[in-house]
Design a protein around this motif. Structure first.
Motif, PDB file in Angstrom:
ATOM      1  N   ALA A 186      -1.992   5.561 -10.966  1.00 44.16           N
ATOM      2  CA  ALA A 186      -1.444   5.893  -9.645  1.00 44.16           C
ATOM      3  C   ALA A 186      -0.178   5.108  -9.313  1.00 44.16           C
ATOM      4  CB  ALA A 186      -2.507   5.636  -8.576  1.00 44.16           C
ATOM      5  N   LEU A 187       0.113   4.098 -10.125  1.00 41.22           N
ATOM      6  CA  LEU A 187       1.233   3.197  -9.823  1.00 41.22           C
ATOM      7  C   LEU A 187       2.584   3.893  -9.663  1.00 41.22           C
ATOM      8  CD1 LEU A 187       0.967   0.290  -9.174  1.00 41.22           C
ATOM      9  CD2 LEU A 187       1.584  -0.308 -11.488  1.00 41.22           C
ATOM     10  N   PRO A 188       2.860   4.970 -10.411  1.00 42.57           N
ATOM     11  CA  PRO A 188       4.147   5.644 -10.191  1.00 42.57           C
ATOM     12  C   PRO A 188       4.326   6.108  -8.741  1.00 42.57           C
ATOM     13  CG  PRO A 188       3.181   6.378 -12.255  1.00 42.57           C
ATOM     14  CD  PRO A 188       2.149   5.518 -11.580  1.00 42.57           C
ATOM     15  N   GLN A 189       3.210   6.401  -8.046  1.00 38.79           N
ATOM     16  CA  GLN A 189       3.288   6.859  -6.643  1.00 38.79           C
ATOM     17  C   GLN A 189       3.282   5.699  -5.644  1.00 38.79           C
ATOM     18  OE1 GLN A 189       0.826   8.729  -8.758  1.00 38.79           O
ATOM     19  NE2 GLN A 189       2.740   9.800  -9.189  1.00 38.79           N
ATOM     20  N   PHE A 190       3.028   4.457  -6.121  1.00 36.10           N
ATOM     21  CA  PHE A 190       2.962   3.316  -5.206  1.00 36.10           C
ATOM     22  C   PHE A 190       4.349   3.027  -4.648  1.00 36.10           C
ATOM     23  CE2 PHE A 190       3.177  -1.298  -4.358  1.00 36.10           C
ATOM     24  CZ  PHE A 190       2.155  -1.406  -3.434  1.00 36.10           C
ATOM     25  N   ARG A 191       4.473   3.070  -3.315  1.00 33.73           N
ATOM     26  CA  ARG A 191       5.781   2.896  -2.685  1.00 33.73           C
ATOM     27  C   ARG A 191       5.976   1.494  -2.100  1.00 33.73           C
ATOM     28  NH1 ARG A 191       3.836   7.419  -0.462  1.00 33.73           N
ATOM     29  NH2 ARG A 191       3.765   6.469   1.589  1.00 33.73           N
ATOM     30  N   GLY A 192       4.918   0.722  -2.042  1.00 29.45           N
ATOM     31  CA  GLY A 192       5.056  -0.627  -1.484  1.00 29.45           C
ATOM     32  C   GLY A 192       4.929  -0.678   0.017  1.00 29.45           C
ATOM     33  N   ASP A 193       4.320   0.377   0.620  1.00 29.22           N
ATOM     34  CA  ASP A 193       4.111   0.376   2.078  1.00 29.22           C
ATOM     35  C   ASP A 193       3.112  -0.700   2.488  1.00 29.22           C
ATOM     36  OD1 ASP A 193       5.801   2.515   2.199  1.00 29.22           O
ATOM     37  OD2 ASP A 193       4.200   4.015   2.208  1.00 29.22           O
ATOM     38  N   SER A 194       2.164  -0.986   1.599  1.00 24.64           N
ATOM     39  CA  SER A 194       1.216  -2.075   1.843  1.00 24.64           C
ATOM     40  C   SER A 194       1.326  -3.041   0.667  1.00 24.64           C
ATOM     41  CB  SER A 194      -0.217  -1.528   1.938  1.00 24.64           C
ATOM     42  OG  SER A 194      -0.596  -0.936   0.707  1.00 24.64           O
ATOM     43  N   ALA A 195       0.700  -4.211   0.807  1.00 22.14           N
ATOM     44  CA  ALA A 195       0.710  -5.177  -0.293  1.00 22.14           C
ATOM     45  C   ALA A 195      -0.024  -4.576  -1.490  1.00 22.14           C
ATOM     46  CB  ALA A 195       0.032  -6.467   0.152  1.00 22.14           C
ATOM     47  N   PHE A 196       0.420  -4.907  -2.685  1.00 18.61           N
ATOM     48  CA  PHE A 196      -0.199  -4.352  -3.889  1.00 18.61           C
ATOM     49  C   PHE A 196      -1.699  -4.642  -3.927  1.00 18.61           C
ATOM     50  CE2 PHE A 196      -1.763  -5.176  -8.204  1.00 18.61           C
ATOM     51  CZ  PHE A 196      -1.670  -3.892  -8.732  1.00 18.61           C
ATOM     52  N   TYR A 197      -2.086  -5.888  -3.596  1.00 18.92           N
ATOM     53  CA  TYR A 197      -3.513  -6.224  -3.751  1.00 18.92           C
ATOM     54  C   TYR A 197      -4.399  -5.502  -2.741  1.00 18.92           C
ATOM     55  CZ  TYR A 197      -3.744  -9.687   0.039  1.00 18.92           C
ATOM     56  OH  TYR A 197      -3.752 -10.314   1.246  1.00 18.92           O
ATOM     57  N   THR A 198      -3.870  -5.176  -1.539  1.00 20.88           N
ATOM     58  CA  THR A 198      -4.712  -4.415  -0.603  1.00 20.88           C
ATOM     59  C   THR A 198      -4.856  -2.977  -1.102  1.00 20.88           C
ATOM     60  OG1 THR A 198      -2.814  -3.993   0.830  1.00 20.88           O
ATOM     61  CG2 THR A 198      -4.234  -5.797   1.462  1.00 20.88           C
TER      62      THR A 198
END
Length: 201
Positions: free
Chosen positions: A61-73
């Motif tokens: 799913a990481l390609p869709q991670f935009r950084g709106d929240s902290a990575f660990y949450t």
């Protein structure tokens, strides 16, 4: 803030195709993730497998991670969902919840009730602990997750909101309702519940 920034830079590297950067994230969070999953399953080996599965899902799913929240949450949310799915599919009941003595609020919750090392005191403490565990297990999923993340993982209200994908106000409400339900259950078993009657008298 430094931790979040370095996480984000690792995430960006993974998104650019650097697999080694993901290994760094796994090394950083694998212990926390296994500990979190152990709240849902009893077996350490199973917890490792579920944590591994959560990391695989996160990687995909990481390609869709935009950084709106902290990575660990974001990662916690994936791990919680993976663990819940595993519990449902394997028809297991979640592990007992031991209140974390390092957390002031939860320690205060049990601190007043924990009376000496006498046999009576130990029996009472064990009974209280099992009553609290049963009360937590009986909670609806959203309340149980909120109280576990707060009392056992020590996450802030903001971090829980990010992990559960809901507003902070909702988190506060869920934790309040969870504590009320636990207190009500304790009052049924022991007169006085969490020691609040002393304050009324």
């Amino acid at each position: 803030m430094g931790a979040d920034v370095s996480d984000l830079s690792l995430v960006r590297r993974v998104q650019r195709g650097d697999k080694g950067a993901f290994d760094a994230l796994v090394l950083k969070y694998q212990h926390k993730l296994v500990k979190l999953v152990m709240r849902y399953v009893r077996n350490p080996a199973e917890a490792e497998d579920i944590a591994q599965e959560a990391f695989i899902k996160a990687y995909r799913a990481l390609p869709q991670f935009r950084g709106d929240s902290a990575f660990y949450t974001w990662l916690y949310r994936i791990a919680i969902n993976t663990a819940k799915n595993a519990v449902v599919s394997r028809d297991r009941s979640p592990i007992e919840y031991n209140i974390d003595r390092n957390n002031e609020e939860s320690y205060e919750m049990q601190g007043r009730m924990k009376d000496s090392e006498t046999p009576e005191g130990l029996v009472l403490t064990e009974e209280i602990r099992s009553t609290v565990n049963a009360a937590i297990e009986a909670l609806p999923e959203d309340l149980r997750t909120a109280i576990v993340l707060r009392e056992l993982e020590g996450l802030s209200y903001e971090e829980i909101a990010a992990a559960m994908d809901c507003p902070v106000g909702t988190v506060r409400s869920r934790i309040f309702r969870a504590r009320e339900a636990i207190d009500r259950r304790l009052r049924e078993v022991f007169e006085g519940g969490l020691g609040r009657t002393e304050e009324l008298g």
